[in-house]
Design a protein around this motif. Structure first.
Motif, short mmCIF file in Angstrom:
data_model
loop_
_atom_site.label_atom_id
_atom_site.label_comp_id
_atom_site.label_asym_id
_atom_site.label_seq_id
_atom_site.Cartn_x
_atom_site.Cartn_y
_atom_site.Cartn_z
N PHE A 155 25.04 49.95 2.85
CA PHE A 155 25.08 51.01 3.66
C PHE A 155 25.98 50.78 5.03
CE2 PHE A 155 21.40 52.23 0.94
CZ PHE A 155 21.81 53.14 0.24
N SER A 156 26.14 49.72 5.26
CA SER A 156 26.93 49.18 6.57
C SER A 156 26.32 49.66 7.87
CB SER A 156 28.28 49.54 6.46
OG SER A 156 28.99 49.15 5.47
N LEU A 157 24.85 49.49 7.79
CA LEU A 157 24.24 50.13 9.07
C LEU A 157 24.61 49.02 10.13
CD1 LEU A 157 20.87 51.03 7.20
CD2 LEU A 157 22.74 52.64 8.01
N PHE A 158 24.67 47.92 9.89
CA PHE A 158 24.80 46.91 11.00
C PHE A 158 26.02 46.10 10.63
CE2 PHE A 158 20.14 47.49 10.71
CZ PHE A 158 19.98 47.78 12.06
N SER A 159 26.52 45.40 11.70
CA SER A 159 27.89 44.36 11.40
C SER A 159 27.13 43.26 10.63
CB SER A 159 28.37 43.95 12.81
OG SER A 159 27.52 43.33 13.61
N TYR A 160 28.00 42.39 10.28
CA TYR A 160 27.87 41.11 9.38
C TYR A 160 27.18 40.30 10.26
CZ TYR A 160 28.59 36.95 6.86
OH TYR A 160 28.36 35.51 6.27
N LYS A 161 27.36 40.07 11.60
CA LYS A 161 26.75 39.09 12.55
C LYS A 161 25.40 39.52 12.68
CE LYS A 161 30.56 37.37 15.01
NZ LYS A 161 30.73 36.04 15.94
N ILE A 162 24.97 40.72 12.62
CA ILE A 162 23.87 41.45 13.15
C ILE A 162 22.91 40.91 11.86
CG2 ILE A 162 22.23 43.29 13.44
CD1 ILE A 162 24.31 44.36 15.35
N VAL A 163 23.38 41.37 10.59
CA VAL A 163 22.69 40.89 9.51
C VAL A 163 22.49 39.48 9.20
CG1 VAL A 163 22.91 41.31 7.07
CG2 VAL A 163 23.52 43.22 8.35
N SER A 164 23.38 38.55 9.58
CA SER A 164 23.16 37.06 9.49
C SER A 164 22.07 36.80 10.49
CB SER A 164 24.35 36.55 9.71
OG SER A 164 24.97 36.67 10.91
N VAL A 165 22.04 37.33 11.64
CA VAL A 165 21.08 36.87 12.52
C VAL A 165 19.66 37.40 12.11
CG1 VAL A 165 19.99 37.44 14.81
CG2 VAL A 165 22.51 36.94 14.53
N ILE A 166 19.67 38.62 11.57
CA ILE A 166 18.41 39.20 10.93
C ILE A 166 17.93 38.18 9.74
CG2 ILE A 166 17.30 41.06 9.51
CD1 ILE A 166 19.23 42.93 11.28
N SER A 167 19.01 37.88 8.88
CA SER A 167 18.71 37.01 7.90
C SER A 167 18.02 35.51 8.36
CB SER A 167 19.81 36.68 7.17
OG SER A 167 20.29 37.98 6.37
N TYR A 168 18.50 35.04 9.40
CA TYR A 168 18.15 33.74 9.32
C TYR A 168 16.64 33.85 10.30
CZ TYR A 168 17.94 29.34 12.22
OH TYR A 168 17.30 28.15 12.67
N VAL A 169 16.58 34.85 11.23
CA VAL A 169 15.20 35.11 11.73
C VAL A 169 14.13 35.20 10.84
CG1 VAL A 169 13.88 36.48 13.32
CG2 VAL A 169 15.94 35.49 13.99
N PHE A 170 14.29 36.21 9.82
CA PHE A 170 13.40 36.56 8.58
C PHE A 170 13.09 35.41 8.04
CE2 PHE A 170 12.21 37.66 4.55
CZ PHE A 170 11.16 38.49 4.52
N ILE A 171 13.91 34.42 7.67
CA ILE A 171 13.75 33.19 6.67
C ILE A 171 13.02 32.32 7.49
CG2 ILE A 171 14.99 31.38 5.55
CD1 ILE A 171 16.96 33.31 4.60
N VAL A 172 13.28 31.95 8.70
CA VAL A 172 12.45 31.10 9.60
C VAL A 172 11.01 31.79 9.66
CG1 VAL A 172 12.30 30.26 12.06
CG2 VAL A 172 14.62 30.23 11.00
N ILE A 173 10.94 32.91 10.02
CA ILE A 173 9.45 33.32 10.07
C ILE A 173 8.81 33.17 8.50
CG2 ILE A 173 8.11 35.50 10.31
CD1 ILE A 173 10.33 36.37 12.55
N LEU A 174 9.58 33.40 7.69
CA LEU A 174 8.94 33.13 6.28
C LEU A 174 8.57 31.86 6.04
CD1 LEU A 174 8.04 34.69 3.64
CD2 LEU A 174 10.49 34.30 2.89
N PHE A 175 9.38 30.92 6.23
CA PHE A 175 9.04 29.49 6.29
C PHE A 175 7.70 29.39 6.95
CE2 PHE A 175 12.84 28.87 3.60
CZ PHE A 175 12.63 27.51 3.19
N PHE A 176 7.87 29.74 8.21
CA PHE A 176 6.61 29.43 9.30
C PHE A 176 5.36 29.78 8.66
CE2 PHE A 176 3.72 30.65 12.85
CZ PHE A 176 3.63 29.45 13.32
#
Length: 122
Positions: free
Chosen positions: A31-52
């Motif tokens: 749906f292109s709600l966010f830019s690619y950079k914002i989606v990649s930051v959200i992805s990184y933060v989510f995966i780090v939190i999931l690993f934690f």
């Protein structure tokens, strides 16, 4: 045997969480709600939190050496991600190795926090 079932339960939690994450990220990208950079930051933060969280959960149920529990959980999760990456993309480079190292470190830190927080609701 009990340790193996704890790891398996956390592994199932990790896989189900990753599936939910992939659905949400795919919807955000579609749906292109966010830019690619914002989606990649959200992805990184989510995966780090999931690993934690997975390291924390395993460390919380361990008797001792939470860092080792987090390391085992982090390595097994990263191994799954690397294998899937190799199947679908290519061999990991230097930046991928740094990325996976931060994920493992996040899981180890989660295991250390988990061993110190016995009886926590996570």
């Amino acid at each position: 045997m009990k340790k193996f079932s704890l790891i398996l339960n956390n592994y199932i939690f990790f896989i189900l969480s990753m599936l939910v994450y992939l659905i949400v990220i795919s919807a955000l990208g579609h749906f292109s709600l966010f830019s690619y950079k914002i989606v990649s930051v959200i992805s990184y933060v989510f995966i780090v939190i999931l690993f934690f969280i997975t390291g924390f959960k395993l460390g919380n149920r361990s008797i001792s050496k939470g860092y080792l529990s987090g390391l085992i959980m982090g390595l097994s999760n990263v191994l799954l991600m690397v294998l899937l990456g190799i199947i679908f993309r290519s061999i990991p480079g230097v930046t991928s190795i740094i990325y996976y190292s931060t994920l493992i470190l996040s899981s180890v830190i989660g295991g250390m926090f988990g061993i110190n927080r016995k009886g926590s609701p996570l």
